[in-house]
Design a protein around this motif. Structure first.
Motif, short mmCIF file in Angstrom:
data_model
loop_
_atom_site.label_atom_id
_atom_site.label_comp_id
_atom_site.label_asym_id
_atom_site.label_seq_id
_atom_site.Cartn_x
_atom_site.Cartn_y
_atom_site.Cartn_z
N PRO A 21 5.79 0.02 4.41
CA PRO A 21 5.96 1.46 4.68
C PRO A 21 7.32 1.80 5.27
O PRO A 21 7.88 2.87 4.98
N VAL A 65 6.89 2.30 12.01
CA VAL A 65 7.79 3.14 11.21
C VAL A 65 8.49 4.16 12.10
O VAL A 65 9.71 4.35 12.02
N GLU A 79 -4.05 -1.17 10.25
CA GLU A 79 -4.07 0.21 9.76
C GLU A 79 -5.03 1.08 10.56
O GLU A 79 -4.78 2.26 10.77
N THR A 85 5.16 6.74 -4.60
CA THR A 85 4.78 6.34 -3.26
C THR A 85 3.35 6.71 -2.98
O THR A 85 2.81 7.66 -3.53
N THR A 117 0.80 -1.22 0.00
CA THR A 117 0.00 0.00 0.00
C THR A 117 0.83 1.27 0.00
O THR A 117 0.28 2.36 -0.10
N SER A 118 2.15 1.16 0.13
CA SER A 118 2.99 2.35 0.27
C SER A 118 3.64 2.79 -1.03
O SER A 118 4.41 3.73 -1.03
N LEU A 144 1.24 6.82 3.71
CA LEU A 144 1.73 5.78 4.61
C LEU A 144 0.64 4.98 5.24
O LEU A 144 0.68 3.76 5.26
N ALA A 145 -0.39 5.62 5.75
CA ALA A 145 -1.47 4.90 6.41
C ALA A 145 -2.76 5.61 6.12
O ALA A 145 -3.06 6.62 6.73
N VAL A 168 9.87 1.82 2.36
CA VAL A 168 9.73 3.02 1.53
C VAL A 168 10.26 4.24 2.27
O VAL A 168 10.94 5.09 1.69
N ALA A 169 9.96 4.34 3.58
CA ALA A 169 10.42 5.48 4.36
C ALA A 169 11.95 5.53 4.44
O ALA A 169 12.53 6.60 4.58
N ARG A 211 2.27 2.87 11.13
CA ARG A 211 2.92 4.17 11.36
C ARG A 211 3.71 4.15 12.66
O ARG A 211 4.81 4.72 12.74
#
Length: 559
Positions: free
Chosen positions: A390, A347, A338, A479, A207-208, A482-483, A393-394, A344
């Motif tokens: 996520p 992360v 989520e 991207t 999803t990210s 994030l959430a 990706v972050a 999050r």
């Protein structure tokens, strides 16, 4: 004999009593966490399948921790809120066109696996490399790689190639353990070499970032060649050490093998060449693969008849049904994660540790190797990709590269007890105990681990090679948020497409949704609510003109 059995029989009730005691005492000692642990233990004791266990965990988490359950006036209202969120997520997944590729690829692989393709691929591989030191074992690896590119299934590859090459390798003075371990490990390449079902599923649950399936297909070639090459090098070394017999190279035999296997070898060329050339997309390629498989096996090879197709479709339908149940259970758990902002939170926690990307990938590899021991690959993808994606990706890790790392890790999971699927398939196929198969694959797990390390820390092997195939320049991945907010759709299409080209209508709709643009219905509801709030104040002030109501509605829109 009796004395050996009695202690074992007594140990089972003792272990059962210990687990039951933990299930009873856990809620008293650990509170809500203890209730969740008790639910897991009881479900496991009942012998429920994995998707049932996942469903029980999800329902328990919703009941214990979600705000919908705590704030709703009653259980029916709370259940309706959670149910609506879950149904919306499943509806969004069902709207994804990529999902249509899964049943088509599974069907085409099943049809080709039932035909004569394995015989022709093995003959081609033997004619190509049978004259090498350890050439017969190398031929088994190449046959597994070619069959994997057609079936997309690791267990099917083990059965199709192992049933033919197992007796042949043993007769050629290869050890029994080496033979069984090699065929079991090489069969696991089925999920890495495209077209692959996990590569179709991964973009749906990542999803990210916005990922195209063909990017994963192209990125899978390099790691597949690397791991297959490592296995082949090991076979050559064993052939030199054991002085195993070789087959003489004959150009005429190779020419005949190419001619006989031309239709089989053309399958991956048609599918992947058509996708990369733009002749058709992934869904179109999957549909073409079914037509091609039926035409080749029924009309050309004449290994199947039309009467065989309903039985194959029935077996494929059963598999798809189990896959959909796993998807629903995993999506429900992802919705809970989520909704509670767990990705999050994780992360923030990981970034707070200030790990370097290579350190994070090392942790991910260790976690996924353990996960692969207890979960099948599709369940693990639905649960852990939304959680770990996520973070990757972050930290600036390419999501395509991360997907390949994920698949290679869980490829090794096919070979690790207690739930390694290839272990059970090989045990049944070769008629040997599970312990024998486990000991046989240990050296090959080490080889695959070396391949995993190369793929993890050399992105050029996956992403770089994939872009070289298509001739694309290196670009930043698109991207997604994030959430996403709970109930705001599937969370899979919240990012605008990047890349500099003109956006399609679907991309513009995704961008609008990600930017929070309201629909007409939402604006009307908000205006009505604002007007209702303004009415009492206007009555107290003696103002009841239409202008005031209009201003209230306008004010509601601006908010």
């Amino acid at each position: 004999m009796t004395g050996a059995v009695e202690p074992r029989a007594r140990s089972r009730p003792i272990g059962l009593l210990i687990v039951l005691a933990l299930a009873v005492l856990a809620p008293l000692l650990l509170g809500k966490g203890g209730l969740l642990l008790s639910a897991i233990l009881v479900t496991a004791l009942l012998g429920a399948p994995l998707f049932v266990l996942l469903g029980v965990v999800t329902v328990t988490c919703f009941l214990l921790w979600t705000d919908a359950m705590l704030l709703a006036p009653g259980p029916e209202q709370a259940g309706a809120v959670v149910g609506n969120r879950l149904v919306e997520r499943i509806r969004g997944l069902a709207d994804s066109p990529q999902l249509l590729a899964v049943p088509f690829f599974i069907t085409s692989g099943a049809i080709m696996a039932r035909g004569q393709i394995s015989v022709r691929l093995v003959e081609f591989a033997r004619a190509l490399v049978g004259w090498f030191p350890g050439g017969m074992a190398c031929a088994a690896v190449i046959a597994c790689m070619l069959f994997a590119a057609i079936s997309g299934s690791s267990p099917a590859t083990v059965v199709a190639i192992g049933s033919m090459m197992g007796p042949t390798l043993i007769a050629s003075r290869y050890g029994e353990r080496f033979t069984h371990g090699l065929l079991t490990a090489a069969g696991s390449l089925g999920i890495l070499i495209p077209p692959s079902i996990p590569m179709v599923i991964y973009p749906l649950v990542m999803t990210s970032a916005v990922i195209e399936v063909k990017e994963l297909f192209n990125a899978g070639f390099g790691p597949g060649f690397v791991i297959g090459g490592l296995l082949a090098v090991y076979c050559v070394l064993r052939g030199l050490r054991d002085r195993t017999p070789r087959e003489p190279f004959r150009l005429g035999r190779l020419r005949d093998a190419v001619r006989d296997g031309l239709w089989s070898l053309g399958f991956p060329v048609l599918v992947l060449g058509g996708i990369n050339s733009g002749l058709f997309n992934v869904v179109g390629a999957s549909a073409v693969s079914v037509v091609y498989a039926v035409a080749v096996e029924v009309l050309v090879h004449r290994a199947l008849s039309l009467r065989d197709l309903p039985r194959i479709l029935q077996e494929t339908g059963v598999f798809l049904g189990s896959l959909l149940v796993i998807m629903v259970a995993a999506l429900a758990f992802t919705e809970f994660l989520e909704g509670e902002q767990i990705p999050r939170t994780v992360v923030d926690w990981i970034t707070g540790m200030q790990l370097e990307p290579w350190q994070f990938l090392l942790v991910v590899n260790l976690v996924l190797l353990v996960v692969g021991m207890f979960m099948d690959i599709l369940s693990a993808m639905f649960v852990f990709v939304p959680l770990l994606g996520p973070i990757a990706v972050a930290m600036g890790i390419d999501p395509v590269h991360f997907g390949i790392i994920f698949i290679v890790n869980l490829e090794i999971g096919y070979l690790t007890p207690p739930v390694g699927l290839n272990l059970f398939v090989a045990s049944t196929l070769f008629g040997r105990p599970l312990g024998h198969i486990v000991r046989s694959v240990l050296p090959f797990i080490g080889i695959l681990a070396v391949g995993l390390g190369l793929v993890t820390w050399l992105p050029a092997l996956s992403v770089g090679f994939g872009r070289w195939i298509t001739g694309e320049e290196r670009r930043a991945p698109a991207t997604a948020p994030l959430a996403p907010a709970p109930g705001a759709g599937t969370g899979q299409s919240g990012a605008p497409a990047t890349g500099g080209g003109v956006q399609t209508l679907e991309e513009m709709m995704r961008e609008a949704e990600g930017a929070g643009v309201q629909t007409l219905e939402e604006m009307m509801r908000e205006a009505e609510a604002a007007a209702a709030e303004e009415a009492p104040a206007a009555a107290d002030a003696g103002i009841a003109s239409p202008d005031a109501a209009g201003q209230g509605a306008a004010g509601g829109d601006s908010r």
